[in-house]
Structure formats: structure tokens, C-alpha cells
Design a protein around this motif. Sequence first.
Motif, short mmCIF file in Angstrom:
data_model
loop_
_atom_site.label_atom_id
_atom_site.label_comp_id
_atom_site.label_asym_id
_atom_site.label_seq_id
_atom_site.Cartn_x
_atom_site.Cartn_y
_atom_site.Cartn_z
N LYS A 63 -19.49 -19.36 -10.66
CA LYS A 63 -20.35 -18.22 -10.29
C LYS A 63 -19.63 -17.29 -9.32
CE LYS A 63 -24.26 -15.89 -9.58
NZ LYS A 63 -23.93 -15.10 -8.37
N THR A 64 -18.93 -17.86 -8.34
CA THR A 64 -18.17 -17.03 -7.40
C THR A 64 -17.10 -16.22 -8.12
OG1 THR A 64 -18.54 -18.60 -5.58
CG2 THR A 64 -16.68 -17.08 -5.35
N LEU A 65 -16.43 -16.86 -9.06
CA LEU A 65 -15.38 -16.17 -9.81
C LEU A 65 -15.94 -15.02 -10.62
CD1 LEU A 65 -13.65 -15.93 -12.68
CD2 LEU A 65 -12.42 -16.04 -10.52
N LEU A 66 -17.08 -15.22 -11.26
CA LEU A 66 -17.69 -14.15 -12.05
C LEU A 66 -18.11 -12.99 -11.16
CD1 LEU A 66 -19.81 -16.26 -14.58
CD2 LEU A 66 -17.48 -15.37 -14.84
N ASP A 67 -18.61 -13.30 -9.96
CA ASP A 67 -18.96 -12.24 -9.01
C ASP A 67 -17.72 -11.47 -8.57
OD1 ASP A 67 -21.62 -12.96 -9.13
OD2 ASP A 67 -21.58 -14.14 -7.27
N LEU A 68 -16.61 -12.17 -8.36
CA LEU A 68 -15.37 -11.52 -7.98
C LEU A 68 -14.84 -10.64 -9.11
CD1 LEU A 68 -13.61 -14.43 -6.06
CD2 LEU A 68 -14.41 -12.27 -5.08
N CYS A 69 -15.02 -11.08 -10.36
CA CYS A 69 -14.64 -10.25 -11.50
C CYS A 69 -15.45 -8.96 -11.51
CB CYS A 69 -14.86 -11.02 -12.81
SG CYS A 69 -13.65 -12.29 -13.16
N ASP A 70 -16.76 -9.08 -11.27
CA ASP A 70 -17.62 -7.88 -11.24
C ASP A 70 -17.18 -6.93 -10.13
OD1 ASP A 70 -19.21 -8.65 -13.38
OD2 ASP A 70 -20.70 -9.65 -12.11
N HIS A 71 -16.83 -7.49 -8.97
CA HIS A 71 -16.38 -6.65 -7.86
C HIS A 71 -15.07 -5.95 -8.21
CE1 HIS A 71 -15.49 -5.23 -3.87
NE2 HIS A 71 -14.41 -5.99 -3.78
N GLY A 105 -11.70 3.68 -8.88
CA GLY A 105 -10.39 4.30 -9.07
C GLY A 105 -9.49 4.37 -7.86
N ASP A 106 -9.84 3.70 -6.75
CA ASP A 106 -8.99 3.75 -5.55
C ASP A 106 -8.06 2.54 -5.51
OD1 ASP A 106 -10.15 6.10 -4.66
OD2 ASP A 106 -11.76 5.03 -3.60
N PHE A 107 -6.78 2.79 -5.27
CA PHE A 107 -5.76 1.75 -5.37
C PHE A 107 -5.97 0.61 -4.40
CE2 PHE A 107 -1.60 0.07 -3.96
CZ PHE A 107 -1.20 -0.52 -5.15
N VAL A 108 -6.17 0.90 -3.12
CA VAL A 108 -6.24 -0.16 -2.10
C VAL A 108 -7.41 -1.11 -2.36
CG1 VAL A 108 -6.60 -0.64 0.35
CG2 VAL A 108 -4.98 1.13 -0.34
N PRO A 109 -8.64 -0.64 -2.63
CA PRO A 109 -9.71 -1.59 -2.95
C PRO A 109 -9.43 -2.42 -4.19
CG PRO A 109 -10.64 0.54 -2.36
CD PRO A 109 -9.17 0.74 -2.49
N ILE A 110 -8.75 -1.84 -5.19
CA ILE A 110 -8.39 -2.62 -6.38
C ILE A 110 -7.45 -3.76 -5.99
CG2 ILE A 110 -7.12 -2.56 -8.57
CD1 ILE A 110 -8.12 0.33 -8.91
N VAL A 111 -6.44 -3.45 -5.21
CA VAL A 111 -5.47 -4.46 -4.78
C VAL A 111 -6.17 -5.55 -3.97
CG1 VAL A 111 -3.48 -4.89 -3.29
CG2 VAL A 111 -3.47 -2.95 -4.87
N ASP A 112 -7.03 -5.15 -3.04
CA ASP A 112 -7.75 -6.12 -2.21
C ASP A 112 -8.66 -7.01 -3.06
OD1 ASP A 112 -6.50 -5.16 0.04
OD2 ASP A 112 -8.18 -3.90 0.67
N ALA A 113 -9.35 -6.41 -4.03
CA ALA A 113 -10.26 -7.18 -4.89
C ALA A 113 -9.49 -8.19 -5.73
CB ALA A 113 -11.06 -6.23 -5.79
N LYS A 114 -8.35 -7.78 -6.26
CA LYS A 114 -7.56 -8.71 -7.08
C LYS A 114 -6.95 -9.81 -6.22
CE LYS A 114 -5.74 -7.67 -10.91
NZ LYS A 114 -4.85 -7.22 -12.00
N ARG A 169 0.80 -1.22 0.00
CA ARG A 169 0.00 0.00 0.00
C ARG A 169 0.84 1.27 0.00
NH1 ARG A 169 -5.45 -1.33 3.31
NH2 ARG A 169 -5.68 -3.49 2.64
N GLY A 170 2.15 1.12 -0.01
CA GLY A 170 3.01 2.29 -0.08
C GLY A 170 3.28 2.95 1.25
N ILE A 171 2.88 2.30 2.35
CA ILE A 171 3.17 2.86 3.68
C ILE A 171 4.67 2.75 3.95
CG2 ILE A 171 2.65 2.71 6.14
CD1 ILE A 171 0.26 3.49 4.35
N LEU A 172 5.24 1.60 3.60
CA LEU A 172 6.69 1.41 3.65
C LEU A 172 7.20 1.43 2.21
CD1 LEU A 172 6.89 -1.47 6.29
CD2 LEU A 172 7.29 0.97 6.66
N LYS A 173 8.09 2.34 1.90
CA LYS A 173 8.48 2.59 0.51
C LYS A 173 9.86 2.00 0.20
CE LYS A 173 5.79 6.85 0.17
NZ LYS A 173 5.03 6.56 1.41
N PRO A 174 10.12 1.72 -1.09
CA PRO A 174 11.44 1.21 -1.49
C PRO A 174 12.55 2.15 -1.03
CG PRO A 174 9.90 1.00 -3.30
CD PRO A 174 9.19 1.79 -2.23
N GLY A 175 13.59 1.57 -0.45
CA GLY A 175 14.70 2.37 0.04
C GLY A 175 14.52 2.87 1.45
#
Length: 229
Positions: free
Chosen positions: A117-125, A133-142, A33-39
Motif C-alpha cells: 500500500k505504501t509503495l502504491l501511494d508513492l507511485c501515485d505521488h 513537471g518540476d524536476f526537483v520534486p520528481i527527483v525527490d519523489a523517485k 539538482r544542477g547547482i554544481l555542474k559537470p566541469g
Amino acid sequence: MQIQEADGLVPIHHNPAPLRTRIIESMRSAIERGILKPGERLVEKDLCDRLGVSRTSLREALRELESEGIVASVTARGLTVVRLSYRDAENIYRIRADIEALIMEQFIERADDAALKTLLDLCDHTIACYEAGDFVPIVDAKRQLYLHLCTVAENMVAHEILSKLTLRTAQLRRGSVTRPARQEQSIREMRDLKAAIAARDVDGARRAARSHVESAARSALEFARTRSA
């Protein structure tokens, strides 16, 4: 020291999972999530305070993260979050494309109607998260999507590898995914993937998975070039 959840490193409360595992999960989430950054230097006292754990437990978790190449000792001052080289990023995306294509094939081979069916629902989510457009929900959904794919595919080895690979590209992914053009492209790619899986089209699902990763690679590597310019 009480930390708000948005900090990405919340205190470790009672949980049946081993403490080391919970520390590692919290650290991985913070890096992703970018809380701890490279370096960024990892100060043990600060991390212990933020996580609410002992230095011994923290060091056990850090040793495992170091063995995975997520953190490294680059100076005498201690561990830092690893900076990913451009070549390593290229290689990670190429490996991901192969693995994700395989997972789609195995999922279609093994999925019953309920799993499909579960997979298709997860794709929709996931698509809805891209649209928001929010990064964290996208990462969590994937993360949920690929956990289901790998579980049904009976390939948790692939899940473990993908989790480590995506974590190493976390900073690039964050810069790439938040681009509006990339989000629109990802929505189209996820719809193509969903359609192929719904039709149990193995070749189509493999192509869609590969196309999604290859597009992600182009966007992330462009972000890397821009950042280093």
C-alpha cells in the motif's frame, strides 16, 4: 554567509549524523539538482563558506566523492564535478535496467500488504510530480520510491549502487526529465509499473522497470547528443 535553501548548498546545522555524511549528502544534492555542474571547479573556500564547515571536514567529504568517481582532479587547479562520457552514460543505464528489474522482483517477493500500500501511494505521488513537471520534486519523489522498494526488498546494496549511478547521470537526467514528451511517457510507464506491482506480477514489474529505464536512457542520450552537437 547565509544561503537560501534554493541554492542547494545550505549551511550544515546540528544533526546526529556524522558531519562528513551530511556534507556528502549536501554536495550530492547540489550536483543532482544542477547547482554544481559537470566541469565546474570546486573552490574549497567557497564551499566551506556556503556549507558553514571547516576545510578539514570538507576535504574528508571530497575524498569520498572522489573515490566514487563523482568529482575528480583534472587539472592542477583542484577538483571538478566529473563530466560523464557518452559511453559511460550508456553503460550506467544498462546496469540500472538490470538492478531495477531485480529490485521489483525482490520487493514483490517480500512485501506485505502494508508495504505494498505504501509503495502504491508513492507511485501515485511520483506520477503527480511528473504531471506538475518540476524536476526537483520528481527527483525527490523517485528517491523516496526507490528507498522504500530497496528497504522492503532487503537490498540496500542495490540502493547504494543506484544512488551513485543516478548521481553520475544527473545533468543528463535533468535535461531529459524536463522534456514534456518524456514526462508524459514517464507517467504511462509509472502507471504500468504500479499496475504490475499491485497485481504482484513479477514478470510484468520486471518488464515495466526495464522499459522505464530504457526509455529514460534513449531520452537522456538523445539530450547528450544534442548538447554535444
